[in-house]
Design an enzyme around this catalytic site. Structure first.
Site, PDB file in Angstrom:
ATOM      1  N   CYS A  45     -20.264  -2.680 -18.414  1.00 29.13           N
ATOM      2  CA  CYS A  45     -20.176  -2.508 -16.961  1.00 29.13           C
ATOM      3  C   CYS A  45     -21.358  -3.191 -16.276  1.00 29.13           C
ATOM      4  CB  CYS A  45     -20.160  -1.023 -16.601  1.00 29.13           C
ATOM      5  SG  CYS A  45     -20.149  -0.712 -14.814  1.00 29.13           S
ATOM      6  N   ASP A  57      -9.898   5.913  -1.759  1.00 26.73           N
ATOM      7  CA  ASP A  57      -8.772   6.413  -2.548  1.00 26.73           C
ATOM      8  C   ASP A  57      -9.332   6.984  -3.846  1.00 26.73           C
ATOM      9  OD1 ASP A  57      -9.476   4.191  -4.049  1.00 26.73           O
ATOM     10  OD2 ASP A  57      -7.432   3.412  -4.226  1.00 26.73           O
ATOM     11  N   TYR A  74       8.983  10.125  -4.406  1.00 26.58           N
ATOM     12  CA  TYR A  74       8.367  10.445  -3.108  1.00 26.58           C
ATOM     13  C   TYR A  74       9.124   9.736  -1.980  1.00 26.58           C
ATOM     14  CZ  TYR A  74       4.577  12.021  -6.142  1.00 26.58           C
ATOM     15  OH  TYR A  74       3.845  12.642  -7.120  1.00 26.58           O
ATOM     16  N   TYR A  99      -6.394   6.034   4.449  1.00 26.33           N
ATOM     17  CA  TYR A  99      -6.539   4.970   3.449  1.00 26.33           C
ATOM     18  C   TYR A  99      -5.730   3.728   3.824  1.00 26.33           C
ATOM     19  CZ  TYR A  99      -5.405   2.234  -0.632  1.00 26.33           C
ATOM     20  OH  TYR A  99      -5.180   1.181  -1.470  1.00 26.33           O
ATOM     21  N   GLN A 128       0.507   6.988  -5.287  1.00 24.67           N
ATOM     22  CA  GLN A 128       0.992   7.794  -6.416  1.00 24.67           C
ATOM     23  C   GLN A 128       1.787   6.960  -7.430  1.00 24.67           C
ATOM     24  OE1 GLN A 128       0.169  11.088  -6.505  1.00 24.67           O
ATOM     25  NE2 GLN A 128      -0.816  10.965  -4.509  1.00 24.67           N
ATOM     26  N   GLU A 188       0.824  -1.212   0.000  1.00 24.67           N
ATOM     27  CA  GLU A 188       0.000   0.000   0.000  1.00 24.67           C
ATOM     28  C   GLU A 188       0.857   1.260   0.000  1.00 24.67           C
ATOM     29  OE1 GLU A 188      -3.040   0.135  -0.625  1.00 24.67           O
ATOM     30  OE2 GLU A 188      -3.530  -1.985  -0.426  1.00 24.67           O
ATOM     31  N   CYS A 198     -26.231   3.027 -12.570  1.00 28.15           N
ATOM     32  CA  CYS A 198     -25.275   4.149 -12.526  1.00 28.15           C
ATOM     33  C   CYS A 198     -25.966   5.446 -12.929  1.00 28.15           C
ATOM     34  CB  CYS A 198     -24.096   3.863 -13.448  1.00 28.15           C
ATOM     35  SG  CYS A 198     -22.876   5.202 -13.489  1.00 28.15           S
TER      36      CYS A 198
END
Length: 345
Positions: free
Chosen positions: A198, A134, A78, A116, A38, A33, A204
């Site tokens: 989908c 997220d 990062y 998260y 990113q 995770e 939806c």
């Protein structure tokens, strides 16, 4: 409940076979995770394998020198993630006897673990009923329920968390969390999703209102700063170069790089010569050449770096010069320079 059952049914049929999905080991879940923040799965996967091979347990990671951790992280970006990872590993190994906290609230107290990641570990490993939120989850919920809340706004997380908390399954909440994230990653993708294929399309609201391409709403308020970096690639008679360690601040803190000159505008050769004449190498440098082929632009979260490399010949041996730096952690632009020019390794 139909939403939850439909999306978990889709997950069983379409999920990717990823190594961290075949375990409930919190160390492996946590590692994956943190790496995937990113970062695309395809990019993060080799790093996951490298870390689990080098550090099979959280205690192995805790005992490793920070320099080695940063070197293995090189290219993932990062770097604060890697430093927080290392510090949290030390806390878990040496203060918690190698055991991860099982509750969402206790996980939040660990460095580098936010809402998260805490929810992911708590639900995947310990069956805690805590929803993950997220980017993928924002997108799926915003479209399915036609929510026009700006997901970059201060109250968005609380609103989406509350909705996800209503939808999450009482039994096996980790399955629901995995399913909705995977659905966003593979099916309800940011651009041009295949709504005709989908399984959730009939319910939806974004599809019904023809708002799929405008949801979720995200109004960016961050201005990108542009900076000019000029790296000095020294080379002495032994074809050695010089690397210096960055200070203990900034996104690349403690990484190694060529001597750097930051300028407000595009630098000319005169700027470089002026800097050299004020440096300890003022009587040693022989020539300055701009390596045009090595000019690159490097995008960080809120910054755009315009980077030039200048080759400076030195007539005597460099103090602390290096011909190789395979054990040092380097910022991505330095790695790219080496790959592009093959003059230094």
């Amino acid at each position: 409940m139909d939403f939850a059952f439909q999306i978990t049914d889709w997950y069983h049929q379409n999920k990717r076979n990823l190594p961290w999905r075949n375990t409930r080991n919190p160390y492996h879940i946590w590692l994956s995770e943190i790496m995937l923040q990113q970062t695309r799965v395809a990019q993060g996967l080799p790093y996951y394998y490298a870390f689990t091979e080098a550090f099979p347990t959280v205690t192995d990671l805790a005992k490793a020198p920070e320099e080695r951790v940063l070197k293995l992280w090189q290219g993932l970006g990062y770097y604060s993630r890697a430093r927080n990872l290392h510090q949290t590993a030390q806390k878990i190994a040496f203060e918690f006897n190698g055991q991860f906290p099982e509750s969402y609230q206790e996980l939040l107290k660990l460095k580098g673990i936010g809402n998260y990641t805490a929810a992911a570990i708590a639900s995947f490993c310990f069956d805690q009923k805590v929803p993950v939120v997220d980017g993928n989850v924002y997108r799926v919920l915003a479209r399915y329920f036609a929510m026009d809340t700006d997901i970059a706004s201060s109250g968005a997380y609380k609103e989406f968390f509350a909705l996800a908390n209503e939808l999450i399954l009482d039994e096996n909440p980790g399955l629901f969390n995995q399913a909705i994230m995977e659905f966003g990653a593979l099916q309800c993708v940011p651009k041009s999703p295949n709504c005709n294929q989908c399984p959730l399309s009939s319910g939806c609201l974004a599809k019904a209102k023809q708002k799929v391409n405008v949801l979720p709403v995200k109004i960016s308020k961050t201005k990108v700063q542009e900076k000019h970096f000029n790296y000095i690639f020294f080379e002495d008679d032994l074809e050695q170069t010089l690397l210096v360690q960055r200070s203990n601040s900034g996104i690349w803190k403690k990484l190694y790089e060529f001597p750097l000159i930051e300028t407000a505008e595009v630098a000319t050769e005169d700027v470089i010569i002026n800097w050299l004449n004020k440096s300890e190498y003022q009587k040693q440098w022989l020539s300055v050449t701009q390596l045009i082929s090595a000019e690159i632009s490097h995008r960080l979260t809120h910054r755009l770096l315009h980077i030039k490399f200048w080759k400076v010949r030195i007539k005597s041996q460099l103090n602390n010069g290096l011909s190789r730096a395979s054990a040092l952690a380097l910022p991505t632009p330095i790695v790219i320079f080496n790959f592009m020019n093959k003059q230094w390794s």
